[in-house]
Motif scaffolding. Structure first.
Motif, PDB file in Angstrom:
ATOM      1  N   THR A  67       0.852  -1.188   0.000  1.00  0.00           N
ATOM      2  CA  THR A  67       0.000   0.000   0.000  1.00  0.00           C
ATOM      3  C   THR A  67       0.891   1.243   0.000  1.00  0.00           C
ATOM      4  O   THR A  67       1.957   1.274   0.612  1.00  0.00           O
ATOM      5  CB  THR A  67      -0.933   0.027   1.216  1.00  0.00           C
ATOM      6  OG1 THR A  67      -0.181  -0.199   2.415  1.00  0.00           O
ATOM      7  CG2 THR A  67      -2.009  -1.036   1.096  1.00  0.00           C
ATOM      8  N   THR A  68       0.431   2.278  -0.713  1.00  0.00           N
ATOM      9  CA  THR A  68       1.258   3.464  -0.912  1.00  0.00           C
ATOM     10  C   THR A  68       0.723   4.719  -0.235  1.00  0.00           C
ATOM     11  O   THR A  68       1.263   5.800  -0.418  1.00  0.00           O
ATOM     12  CB  THR A  68       1.426   3.750  -2.417  1.00  0.00           C
ATOM     13  OG1 THR A  68       0.145   4.005  -2.997  1.00  0.00           O
ATOM     14  CG2 THR A  68       2.094   2.573  -3.130  1.00  0.00           C
ATOM     15  N   ILE A  95       4.031  -4.039  -6.971  1.00  0.00           N
ATOM     16  CA  ILE A  95       2.830  -3.277  -7.321  1.00  0.00           C
ATOM     17  C   ILE A  95       2.459  -2.369  -6.154  1.00  0.00           C
ATOM     18  O   ILE A  95       2.238  -2.839  -5.034  1.00  0.00           O
ATOM     19  CB  ILE A  95       1.645  -4.221  -7.653  1.00  0.00           C
ATOM     20  CG1 ILE A  95       1.948  -5.032  -8.909  1.00  0.00           C
ATOM     21  CG2 ILE A  95       0.348  -3.449  -7.836  1.00  0.00           C
ATOM     22  CD1 ILE A  95       2.657  -6.327  -8.687  1.00  0.00           C
ATOM     23  N   VAL A  97      -0.203  -0.173  -4.399  1.00  0.00           N
ATOM     24  CA  VAL A  97      -1.665  -0.038  -4.385  1.00  0.00           C
ATOM     25  C   VAL A  97      -2.039   1.151  -3.513  1.00  0.00           C
ATOM     26  O   VAL A  97      -1.841   1.103  -2.281  1.00  0.00           O
ATOM     27  CB  VAL A  97      -2.341  -1.317  -3.851  1.00  0.00           C
ATOM     28  CG1 VAL A  97      -3.864  -1.163  -3.872  1.00  0.00           C
ATOM     29  CG2 VAL A  97      -1.916  -2.538  -4.659  1.00  0.00           C
ATOM     30  N   ALA A 170      -3.384  -7.415  -6.766  1.00  0.00           N
ATOM     31  CA  ALA A 170      -2.025  -7.282  -7.295  1.00  0.00           C
ATOM     32  C   ALA A 170      -1.598  -8.480  -8.134  1.00  0.00           C
ATOM     33  O   ALA A 170      -0.704  -8.361  -8.971  1.00  0.00           O
ATOM     34  CB  ALA A 170      -1.039  -7.080  -6.147  1.00  0.00           C
ATOM     35  N   ALA A 173      -2.710  -7.243 -11.524  1.00  0.00           N
ATOM     36  CA  ALA A 173      -2.513  -5.842 -11.896  1.00  0.00           C
ATOM     37  C   ALA A 173      -1.240  -5.675 -12.725  1.00  0.00           C
ATOM     38  O   ALA A 173      -0.262  -6.417 -12.541  1.00  0.00           O
ATOM     39  CB  ALA A 173      -2.445  -4.970 -10.647  1.00  0.00           C
ATOM     40  N   ASP A 177       1.352   0.130 -14.288  1.00  0.00           N
ATOM     41  CA  ASP A 177       0.276   1.064 -13.948  1.00  0.00           C
ATOM     42  C   ASP A 177       0.255   1.416 -12.463  1.00  0.00           C
ATOM     43  O   ASP A 177      -0.418   2.376 -12.071  1.00  0.00           O
ATOM     44  CB  ASP A 177      -1.089   0.466 -14.324  1.00  0.00           C
ATOM     45  CG  ASP A 177      -1.271   0.333 -15.823  1.00  0.00           C
ATOM     46  OD1 ASP A 177      -0.623   1.087 -16.574  1.00  0.00           O
ATOM     47  OD2 ASP A 177      -2.061  -0.541 -16.241  1.00  0.00           O
ATOM     48  N   TYR A 178       0.945   0.637 -11.652  1.00  0.00           N
ATOM     49  CA  TYR A 178       0.889   0.832 -10.199  1.00  0.00           C
ATOM     50  C   TYR A 178       2.301   0.818  -9.612  1.00  0.00           C
ATOM     51  O   TYR A 178       2.715  -0.137  -8.954  1.00  0.00           O
ATOM     52  CB  TYR A 178       0.034  -0.261  -9.546  1.00  0.00           C
ATOM     53  CG  TYR A 178      -1.409  -0.224  -9.989  1.00  0.00           C
ATOM     54  CD1 TYR A 178      -2.332   0.617  -9.381  1.00  0.00           C
ATOM     55  CD2 TYR A 178      -1.842  -1.032 -11.044  1.00  0.00           C
ATOM     56  CE1 TYR A 178      -3.649   0.659  -9.793  1.00  0.00           C
ATOM     57  CE2 TYR A 178      -3.164  -0.999 -11.475  1.00  0.00           C
ATOM     58  CZ  TYR A 178      -4.057  -0.155 -10.839  1.00  0.00           C
ATOM     59  OH  TYR A 178      -5.373  -0.112 -11.257  1.00  0.00           O
TER      60      TYR A 178
END
Length: 203
Positions: A67-68, A95, A97, A170, A173, A177-178
């Motif tokens: 998570t970002t 990834i 998110v 993820a 995904a 893009d992430y």
């Protein structure tokens, strides 16, 4: 049925340490510690426990999600550093998110994610479905954010993601893009100090 890529998900943006694991057979497992600090000391120990109880090792991980934010600056830094480090060491896709998107994954339809950002402000983002953003994430006065929620939209106000939903998202995904970059939303508080600056000659 095609095997799923074994995906590890990490969340340290909120006052919890959450690890999720999506196995190749599609089953998911998670481990959650309710801690506001100390994520760094616990993370790799807990990861070892999660992998061991699923009969897996670090070498089985094929993808990593993290998570970002928005969230705790220190927490985000720990989660992002761990995910990037693991990804770099084993050349795995990482990834990132966004946390508001991650929260929407627990919904079954349109949803508004509204998180208290303190200072009488809120983070707001609308989703037309799980993981499908309808608006960009915004930081705005709490009263305005509450008024901007469309009628009939369920409201998510707690900052704790479903970590296994993050892992499932993820697994398919597109990493391009992430990217795993912190999404602070709020501008930096620090401002240039000019009061005591001596003007340069010729300026």
């Amino acid at each position: 049925m095609t095997d799923m890529p074994v995906t590890l998900a990490i969340d340290t943006a909120a006052p919890r340490l959450q690890l999720g694991l999506l196995r190749a057979d599609g089953r998911a497992d998670s481990l959650v510690d309710h801690v506001a600090t100390g994520h760094a000391e616990l993370l790799f120990e807990r990861l070892g426990e999660l992998l061991a109880r699923n009969g897996l090792g670090h070498g089985d991980i094929a993808r990593i999600a993290v998570t970002t934010g928005p969230g705790s600056f220190t927490g985000l830094r720990i989660g992002l550093s761990a995910a990037r480090g693991l990804g770099l060491a084993r050349k795995l896709p990482v990834i990132g998110v966004p946390s508001l998107l991650g929260l929407s994954l627990s919904a079954s339809g349109p949803v508004a994610v509204l998180l208290d950002a303190r200072r009488s402000e809120a983070y707001l983002q609308l989703f037309s479905g799980p993981g499908v953003a309808e608006t960009p994430a915004r930081l705005m006065p709490m009263v305005e954010a509450q008024a901007a929620v469309p009628a009939g939209y369920p409201l998510i106000t707690e900052p704790f993601v479903d970590i296994t939903a993050i892992a499932r998202f993820a697994a398919s995904a597109d990493a391009a893009d992430y990217p795993p970059n912190a999404a602070y939303v709020r501008d930096a508080d620090a401002k240039p100090q000019t009061a005591a600056r001596i003007p340069r000659l010729g300026a």
